[in-house]
Design an enzyme around this catalytic site. Structure first.
Site, PDB file in Angstrom:
ATOM      1  CG  ASN A 238     -18.344 -10.855  66.115  1.00 65.66           C
ATOM      2  OD1 ASN A 238     -18.781 -10.072  66.830  1.00 65.66           O
ATOM      3  ND2 ASN A 238     -18.856 -10.316  64.744  1.00 65.66           N
TER       4      ASN A 238
ATOM      5  CG  HIS B  79      -8.008 -19.099  61.541  1.00 67.99           C
ATOM      6  ND1 HIS B  79      -6.590 -19.749  61.286  1.00 67.99           N
ATOM      7  CD2 HIS B  79      -6.747 -17.631  61.645  1.00 67.99           C
ATOM      8  CE1 HIS B  79      -5.342 -19.222  60.999  1.00 67.99           C
ATOM      9  NE2 HIS B  79      -5.657 -17.501  61.467  1.00 67.99           N
TER      10      HIS B  79
ATOM     11  CD  GLN C 225     -15.531  -9.230  59.863  1.00 65.97           C
ATOM     12  OE1 GLN C 225     -15.795  -8.152  59.591  1.00 65.97           O
ATOM     13  NE2 GLN C 225     -16.208 -10.794  60.817  1.00 65.97           N
TER      14      GLN C 225
ATOM     15  CG  HIS D 137     -11.115 -14.205  61.916  1.00 63.51           C
ATOM     16  ND1 HIS D 137     -11.878 -15.117  62.580  1.00 63.51           N
ATOM     17  CD2 HIS D 137     -12.257 -13.625  61.439  1.00 63.51           C
ATOM     18  CE1 HIS D 137     -12.808 -15.291  61.873  1.00 63.51           C
ATOM     19  NE2 HIS D 137     -13.612 -14.028  61.293  1.00 63.51           N
TER      20      HIS D 137
ATOM     21  CG  HIS E  10      -7.348 -23.939  62.500  1.00 63.40           C
ATOM     22  ND1 HIS E  10      -7.945 -22.830  61.814  1.00 63.40           N
ATOM     23  CD2 HIS E  10      -8.224 -24.691  63.030  1.00 63.40           C
ATOM     24  CE1 HIS E  10      -9.398 -23.585  61.717  1.00 63.40           C
ATOM     25  NE2 HIS E  10      -9.676 -24.322  62.457  1.00 63.40           N
TER      26      HIS E  10
ATOM     27  CB  CYS F 185      -5.300 -21.699  57.487  1.00 66.53           C
ATOM     28  SG  CYS F 185      -5.259 -22.257  59.796  1.00 66.53           S
TER      29      CYS F 185
ATOM     30  CB  SER G 296     -19.074 -18.017  59.722  1.00 69.25           C
ATOM     31  OG  SER G 296     -17.711 -17.236  58.812  1.00 69.25           O
TER      32      SER G 296
ATOM     33  CB  CYS H 236      -8.776 -23.108  57.712  1.00 70.02           C
ATOM     34  SG  CYS H 236      -9.119 -21.132  58.934  1.00 70.02           S
TER      35      CYS H 236
END
Length: 350
Positions: free
Chosen positions: A155, A166, A170, A168, A115, A55, A163, A52
Site C-alpha cells: 500500500n 517509509h 507486507q 515497505h 526513509h 528506519c 500509516s 520512524c
C-alpha cells in the site's frame, strides 16, 4: 442510430479472472469536478527519521530494535491481523451462521533503509533485491503445513491507508485461500480444463496483437491496462511465459520483472508529477501442496487517482449496490500511460 464508440458510449465489460462485470461510462469523464480534493503533501522526507519505527536501528513500539539493515529488512508484523497459534472451536454451525478460526503469519518488508525512497526512485539492483526477498518469503512461509496462500502486497501513500511513508510492503500468509484469489483460481482452472491453455497466456497474446491497452513490454513481461479495469489507471503485469510463481522465475525474468515494475511506477509518478499512490499485489500459485497448472503469474496495481494528484475515484453508491464502474476508458488510460516518459520527473533528465 449512432455507431458504438467505446470512448464515448456506456457499456459493460466482462472480467474473466473474477467472473464479474463492470460498467464503463466514458462520457462522464467530461463532467466538471466540484467534489473532494485530497491534500497533496509537498514536504520533503529525510533520508533517515529518528521517529520512524521502520528506519534502521530504530526501536519499534514493542521495544525491539531494527537491524542496521542496508537493503531489504523483514520482520513479523507487530500488529498482525492473523495469529499463528492453533485454536480449537466446537461451536455448532448452520447454513446462515458459519465461521471458522483462521491461522496465519503477517510480515513487513522494508524495501530500503532510506526513509525518503520509493520503488520508482530505486535502481534495478534494489528492486531485484525486493523480488528476491519476496521469493524467499514465499518459499519459507509456503513451506509451513498450515499455510495455503501467501499474499504479497504494497500500500503506497496515505490515501491508500498507509500509516508510514517509509518504503515497505507486507505479506499475509494464511490457512485459507482468500475470496478474490479463490475467484481467480476458479476462473483460471475452468479455462485451463476447457482449453488446456493458460487464460492469461492467451489473453496477453491477444492484447499484444491488438496493442490497444499495452503500456510497456520487455522480453519477459507485459504491463497493460486490463480490458476490464475498474480503477482509472489500473494496470496488470503478466509474464509472457506460462509459469505459476516466483520460484519458477529465471534470473533473466527476475531482472525483467524489476524493469517492468520500475517502468510502470515511474510512469505513475510522472502522470501527475507526484508520488503516485496505489495498492499492488502479486497473484501466484497457492501453497496448498496441490498441482495448479492453471495458475499464471501476474501482479495487480490499483491506483485511486482520477484526474489530478488531488482527485481520486470513490467506490460508492452504484458501485457498492450494483457493480464496479469507471469513467475513462481502459484504452484511453493505456494511451496516456504509454506516452509518459520512463524517466522519473524529479531527475534532471526528465
Amino acid at each position: 442510430m449512432e455507431t458504438f464508440n467505446n470512448n464515448e458510449h456506456p457499456h459493460r465489460r466482462y472480467n474473466p479472472l473474477t467472473d464479474e462485470w463492470i460498467l464503463v461510462s466514458p462520457h462522464r469523464s467530461k463532467r466538471p469536478w466540484q467534489g473532494q480534493n485530497e491534500a497533496v503533501s509537498t514536504n520533503a522526507l529525510p533520508e533517515y527519521d529518528p521517529e520512524c519505527y521502520l528506519c534502521a536501528r530504530n526501536q519499534r513500539w514493542n521495544g525491539i530494535q531494527n537491524d542496521n539493515y542496508t537493503d531489504t529488512y523483514v520482520f513479523e508484523n507487530d500488529f498482525a491481523a492473523l495469529l499463528e497459534d492453533e485454536v480449537q472451536d466446537n461451536t455448532p454451525q448452520s447454513d446462515l451462521f458459519q465461521f471458522k478460526p483462521e491461522r496465519g503469519i503477517n510480515k513487513v518488508i522494508c524495501f530500503s533503509p532510506k526513509h525518503n525512497l520509493t520503488i520508482p526512485e530505486m535502481d534495478l539492483e534494489g528492486i531485484q533485491k525486493i523480488i528476491e526477498t519476496w521469493k524467499a518469503e514465499y518459499i519459507e512461509l509456503g513451506s509451513k503445513d498450515f499455510i495455503n496462500h501467501v499474499q504479497i502486497f504494497e500500500n503506497k501513500g496515505s490515501i491508500m491507508g498507509c500509516s508510514n511513508p517509509h518504503p515497505h510492503g507486507q505479506i499475509w500468509a494464511q490457512s485459507s485461500i482468500p475470496t478474490q484469489v479463490e475467484k481467480t483460481q476458479k476462473s483460471l482452472k475452468n479455462y485451463y480444463e476447457k482449453h488446456q491453455r493458460s487464460l492469461l497466456k492467451e489473453y496477453v497474446e491477444e492484447e499484444l496483437r491488438r496493442k490497444e491497452r499495452i503500456v510497456s513490454e520487455n522480453e519477459h513481461f507485459v504491463v497493460l491496462v486490463p480490458f476490464w479495469a475498474i480503477w482509472p489507471y489500473e494496470t496488470l503485469i503478466v509474464s509472457k511465459r506460462h509459469f505459476g510463481n516466483l520460484t519458477q522465475m529465471t534470473q533473466k525474468e527476475i531482472l525483467a520483472f524489476a524493469e517492468i515494475i520500475k517502468t510502470i511506477t515511474v510512469k505513475y509518478d510522472n502522470l501527475f508529477q507526484t508520488s503516485f499512490p496505489y495498492s499492488s499485489g502479486i497473484h501466484q500459485t497457492p501453497t496448498d501442496n496441490e498441482e495448479h497448472p492453471e495458475w499464471h503469474f501476474h501482479m495487480h496495481f490499483y491506483p485511486p487517482l482520477l484526474r489530478s494528484a488531488s482527485v481520486k475515484k470513490f467506490m460508492v453508491g452504484y458501485e457498492m449496490m450494483g457493480e464496479a464502474q469507471r469513467d475513462i476508458s481502459p484504452e484511453k488510460s493505456a494511451e496516456i500511460l504509454r506516452n509518459l516518459s520512463d524517466i522519473h520527473y524529479t531527475t534532471k533528465a526528465f
